[in-house]
Design a protein around this motif. Structure first.
Motif, PDB file in Angstrom:
ATOM      1  N   GLY A   9       0.788  -1.216   0.000  1.00 31.99           N
ATOM      2  CA  GLY A   9       0.000   0.000   0.000  1.00 31.99           C
ATOM      3  C   GLY A   9       0.826   1.273   0.000  1.00 31.99           C
ATOM      4  N   PHE A  10       0.125   2.375   0.171  1.00 25.48           N
ATOM      5  CA  PHE A  10       0.716   3.700   0.049  1.00 25.48           C
ATOM      6  C   PHE A  10       1.861   3.954   1.025  1.00 25.48           C
ATOM      7  CE2 PHE A  10       0.944   8.081   1.542  1.00 25.48           C
ATOM      8  CZ  PHE A  10       1.338   8.713   0.369  1.00 25.48           C
ATOM      9  N   TRP A  11       1.626   3.769   2.323  1.00 25.91           N
ATOM     10  CA  TRP A  11       2.608   4.202   3.319  1.00 25.91           C
ATOM     11  C   TRP A  11       3.920   3.439   3.228  1.00 25.91           C
ATOM     12  CZ3 TRP A  11       2.281   8.796   4.954  1.00 25.91           C
ATOM     13  CH2 TRP A  11       1.038   9.400   5.127  1.00 25.91           C
ATOM     14  N   ILE A  12       3.855   2.129   2.971  1.00 23.74           N
ATOM     15  CA  ILE A  12       5.090   1.350   2.889  1.00 23.74           C
ATOM     16  C   ILE A  12       5.867   1.724   1.625  1.00 23.74           C
ATOM     17  CG2 ILE A  12       4.181  -0.716   1.719  1.00 23.74           C
ATOM     18  CD1 ILE A  12       6.542  -0.765   4.735  1.00 23.74           C
ATOM     19  N   ARG A  13       5.145   1.987   0.550  1.00 24.67           N
ATOM     20  CA  ARG A  13       5.798   2.431  -0.682  1.00 24.67           C
ATOM     21  C   ARG A  13       6.413   3.813  -0.481  1.00 24.67           C
ATOM     22  NH1 ARG A  13       1.997   0.415  -5.660  1.00 24.67           N
ATOM     23  NH2 ARG A  13       3.356   1.849  -6.782  1.00 24.67           N
ATOM     24  N   PHE A  14       5.694   4.695   0.189  1.00 25.73           N
ATOM     25  CA  PHE A  14       6.192   6.039   0.480  1.00 25.73           C
ATOM     26  C   PHE A  14       7.482   5.960   1.304  1.00 25.73           C
ATOM     27  CE2 PHE A  14       6.388   9.709   3.353  1.00 25.73           C
ATOM     28  CZ  PHE A  14       6.438  10.750   2.426  1.00 25.73           C
ATOM     29  N   MET A 113      -5.091   5.936  -6.302  1.00 21.34           N
ATOM     30  CA  MET A 113      -5.193   4.567  -6.814  1.00 21.34           C
ATOM     31  C   MET A 113      -4.513   3.582  -5.867  1.00 21.34           C
ATOM     32  SD  MET A 113      -4.553   5.291 -10.859  1.00 21.34           S
ATOM     33  CE  MET A 113      -4.569   3.574 -11.355  1.00 21.34           C
ATOM     34  N   VAL A 114      -3.332   3.944  -5.373  1.00 19.33           N
ATOM     35  CA  VAL A 114      -2.617   3.053  -4.457  1.00 19.33           C
ATOM     36  C   VAL A 114      -3.387   2.908  -3.149  1.00 19.33           C
ATOM     37  CG1 VAL A 114      -0.481   2.740  -3.125  1.00 19.33           C
ATOM     38  CG2 VAL A 114      -0.365   3.509  -5.497  1.00 19.33           C
ATOM     39  N   VAL A 115      -4.021   3.962  -2.710  1.00 20.98           N
ATOM     40  CA  VAL A 115      -4.791   3.913  -1.464  1.00 20.98           C
ATOM     41  C   VAL A 115      -6.073   3.088  -1.635  1.00 20.98           C
ATOM     42  CG1 VAL A 115      -6.116   5.291   0.192  1.00 20.98           C
ATOM     43  CG2 VAL A 115      -3.849   6.062  -0.535  1.00 20.98           C
ATOM     44  N   PHE A 116      -6.796   3.297  -2.735  1.00 19.44           N
ATOM     45  CA  PHE A 116      -8.144   2.735  -2.839  1.00 19.44           C
ATOM     46  C   PHE A 116      -8.293   1.493  -3.708  1.00 19.44           C
ATOM     47  CE2 PHE A 116      -8.982   7.200  -1.632  1.00 19.44           C
ATOM     48  CZ  PHE A 116      -9.610   6.939  -0.424  1.00 19.44           C
ATOM     49  N   ARG A 117      -7.419   1.248  -4.652  1.00 22.09           N
ATOM     50  CA  ARG A 117      -7.540   0.043  -5.486  1.00 22.09           C
ATOM     51  C   ARG A 117      -7.163  -1.183  -4.675  1.00 22.09           C
ATOM     52  NH1 ARG A 117      -7.064   0.210 -11.445  1.00 22.09           N
ATOM     53  NH2 ARG A 117      -6.046  -1.792 -11.169  1.00 22.09           N
TER      54      ARG A 117
END
Length: 148
Positions: A9-14, A113-117
């Motif tokens: 998801g978003f946070w780990i990718r960030f 998209m990363v958050v919701f898909r």
């Protein structure tokens, strides 16, 4: 997506991208400073080397960059094939151009998209046929071997 895919998801990718930025840009900036005697964090040499790192390292290191390896995620192809130069150029350069041309609007869309898909794929993942996963290389090989 099935359990083996384990989309990130978003946070780990960030966090992985943030670590890459710190771990790669600081040494590059210092090296350029030592070579040129000028401190310029926007030096084109640093930008070019950063792009080379972002494209080449995942190809050579099973989808990992240093930051992604630290947080335990990596980039893989949706079709299970080996990550190659074409996919990484699409993912990094073409997506970067799209994000720039849309003045960041496409980047914001990607974040949502990363958050919701369910599959957590962004625009650059869709362009390149990739996704970011927690699955280790051996897990992916097992999945594709079992499917054969």
């Amino acid at each position: 997506m099935n359990d083996v895919i384990k989309p990130a998801g978003f946070w780990i990718r960030f966090l992985g991208n943030l670590l890459d930025g710190v771990i790669v840009s600081i040494p590059l900036t210092l090296i350029v400073f030592l070579l040129t005697g000028e401190f310029n964090e926007n030096d084109p040499v640093i930008s070019i080397l950063g792009v080379i790192y972002t494209v080449a390292v995942p190809i050579l290191w099973s989808g990992y960059t240093i930051g992604k390896r630290i947080v335990g995620v990596r980039i893989v192809k949706v079709n299970g094939k080996k990550l190659g130069i074409g996919a990484m150029l699409l993912r990094v350069l073409v997506a970067g151009i799209v994000y720039s041309l849309t003045l960041g609007i496409a980047l914001i869309v990607s974040l949502f998209m990363v958050v919701f898909r369910q599959d957590k794929r962004s625009l650059h993942d869709l362009m390149a046929g990739t996704y970011v996963t927690y699955a280790q290389p051996d897990e992916m090989e097992d999945k594709h071997t079992a499917a054969s």
